[in-house]
Design a protein around this motif. Structure first.
Motif, short mmCIF file in Angstrom:
data_model
loop_
_atom_site.label_atom_id
_atom_site.label_comp_id
_atom_site.label_asym_id
_atom_site.label_seq_id
_atom_site.Cartn_x
_atom_site.Cartn_y
_atom_site.Cartn_z
N ALA A 102 -2.80 1.47 -23.44
CA ALA A 102 -2.87 1.20 -24.97
C ALA A 102 -2.05 2.38 -25.58
N PRO A 103 -2.06 1.87 -26.75
CA PRO A 103 -1.16 3.29 -27.65
C PRO A 103 -1.89 4.64 -27.60
N GLY A 104 -1.28 5.51 -27.27
CA GLY A 104 -1.82 6.87 -27.25
C GLY A 104 -2.79 7.17 -26.13
N LYS A 105 -2.87 6.14 -25.07
CA LYS A 105 -3.94 6.65 -23.87
C LYS A 105 -2.99 6.47 -22.77
N ASP A 106 -3.67 7.07 -21.65
CA ASP A 106 -3.11 6.86 -20.43
C ASP A 106 -3.10 5.54 -19.93
N ARG A 107 -2.30 5.19 -18.89
CA ARG A 107 -2.44 3.83 -18.30
C ARG A 107 -3.60 3.83 -17.39
N GLU A 108 -4.14 2.69 -17.56
CA GLU A 108 -5.59 2.65 -16.65
C GLU A 108 -5.36 1.36 -15.90
N PHE A 109 -6.16 1.35 -14.76
CA PHE A 109 -6.47 0.28 -13.58
C PHE A 109 -7.23 -0.90 -14.34
N GLY A 110 -6.63 -2.14 -14.10
CA GLY A 110 -7.39 -3.28 -14.73
C GLY A 110 -7.89 -4.42 -13.72
N ALA A 111 -7.08 -4.64 -12.70
CA ALA A 111 -7.44 -5.52 -11.58
C ALA A 111 -6.59 -5.41 -10.48
N THR A 112 -7.21 -5.75 -9.21
CA THR A 112 -6.36 -5.77 -7.86
C THR A 112 -6.81 -6.92 -7.23
N ILE A 113 -5.92 -7.26 -6.26
CA ILE A 113 -5.87 -8.24 -5.28
C ILE A 113 -5.21 -7.81 -3.99
N ASN A 114 -5.80 -8.20 -2.81
CA ASN A 114 -5.34 -7.73 -1.54
C ASN A 114 -4.32 -8.72 -1.10
N TRP A 115 -3.68 -8.49 -0.18
CA TRP A 115 -2.69 -9.26 0.74
C TRP A 115 -2.84 -10.69 0.81
N SER A 116 -4.28 -10.85 1.17
CA SER A 116 -4.54 -12.17 1.51
C SER A 116 -5.07 -13.12 0.49
N GLY A 117 -5.32 -12.17 -0.53
CA GLY A 117 -6.30 -12.99 -1.78
C GLY A 117 -7.75 -12.77 -1.56
N GLY A 118 -7.87 -12.44 -0.49
CA GLY A 118 -9.60 -12.61 -0.23
C GLY A 118 -10.54 -11.61 -0.89
N THR A 119 -9.80 -10.54 -1.36
CA THR A 119 -10.61 -9.30 -1.89
C THR A 119 -10.02 -8.89 -3.12
N THR A 120 -10.78 -8.74 -4.16
CA THR A 120 -10.66 -8.45 -5.71
C THR A 120 -11.40 -7.53 -6.09
N TYR A 121 -10.89 -6.57 -6.91
CA TYR A 121 -11.67 -5.40 -7.65
C TYR A 121 -10.95 -5.44 -9.13
N TYR A 122 -11.98 -5.13 -10.12
CA TYR A 122 -11.91 -5.21 -11.59
C TYR A 122 -12.54 -3.77 -11.91
N ALA A 123 -12.10 -3.50 -13.38
CA ALA A 123 -12.31 -2.40 -14.15
C ALA A 123 -13.50 -2.96 -14.70
N ASP A 124 -14.67 -2.09 -15.15
CA ASP A 124 -15.99 -2.55 -15.64
C ASP A 124 -15.39 -3.21 -17.10
N SER A 125 -14.32 -2.63 -17.65
CA SER A 125 -13.97 -3.13 -19.08
C SER A 125 -13.67 -4.49 -19.11
N VAL A 126 -13.08 -4.91 -17.74
CA VAL A 126 -12.51 -6.48 -17.97
C VAL A 126 -13.38 -7.17 -16.96
N LYS A 127 -14.44 -6.85 -16.25
CA LYS A 127 -15.04 -7.84 -15.35
C LYS A 127 -15.88 -8.86 -16.00
N GLY A 128 -15.80 -9.94 -15.41
CA GLY A 128 -16.25 -10.91 -16.25
C GLY A 128 -15.63 -11.90 -17.15
N ARG A 129 -14.60 -10.98 -17.59
CA ARG A 129 -13.67 -11.57 -18.68
C ARG A 129 -12.10 -11.99 -17.81
N PHE A 130 -11.72 -11.14 -17.18
CA PHE A 130 -10.42 -11.44 -16.55
C PHE A 130 -10.51 -11.70 -15.07
#
Length: 128
Positions: A40-68
């Motif tokens: 975001a403007p004026g802020k550091d880059r932050e993690f949002g979401a990730t998915i592993n190589w098989s697609g079987g595991t995902t993780y989300y930042a609390d700020s986007v969990k349930g929406r993204f």
């Protein structure tokens, strides 16, 4: 050499949806852990979401969990980020990132240093 090209950003009203895409080329897609970060403007880059190589595991930042939702399509070498219920605070440049399978893990996925290839970014603006 891996190359990443993002698309799908734009201007949307609060409560709306967008889907970002990241096309991956240059290496076996199935060997990569993938992620979306944002800055975001004026802020550091932050993690949002990730998915592993098989697609079987995902993780989300609390700020986007349930929406993204992050997903991948190995047939088209593409990673997606479906963003629903967008808020003005989601306004940022969104970056796609790739990590070799050997570096991505449950303990490293939030660390930007895990990812050795980055896209150019796509702007998402959410109006109130």
């Amino acid at each position: 050499q891996v190359q990443l090209v993002e698309s799908g950003g734009g201007l949307v009203q609060a409560g709306g949806s967008l889907r970002l895409s990241c096309l991956v080329s240059g290496r076996t897609f199935s060997m990569l852990g993938m992620a979306w970060f944002r800055q975001a403007p004026g802020k550091d880059r932050e993690f949002g979401a990730t998915i592993n190589w098989s697609g079987g595991t995902t993780y989300y930042a609390d700020s986007v969990k349930g929406r993204f939702t992050i997903s991948r399509d190995d047939a088209t070498n593409t990673v997606f980020l479906q963003m629903n219920s967008l808020k003005p605070e989601d306004t940022a440049v969104y970056y796609c990132a790739a990590a070799p399978r050997s570096l991505w893990s449950w303990s490293s996925y939030e660390n930007q240093a895990t990812y050795n290839t980055w896209g150019q970014g796509t702007q998402v603006t959410v109006s109130s």
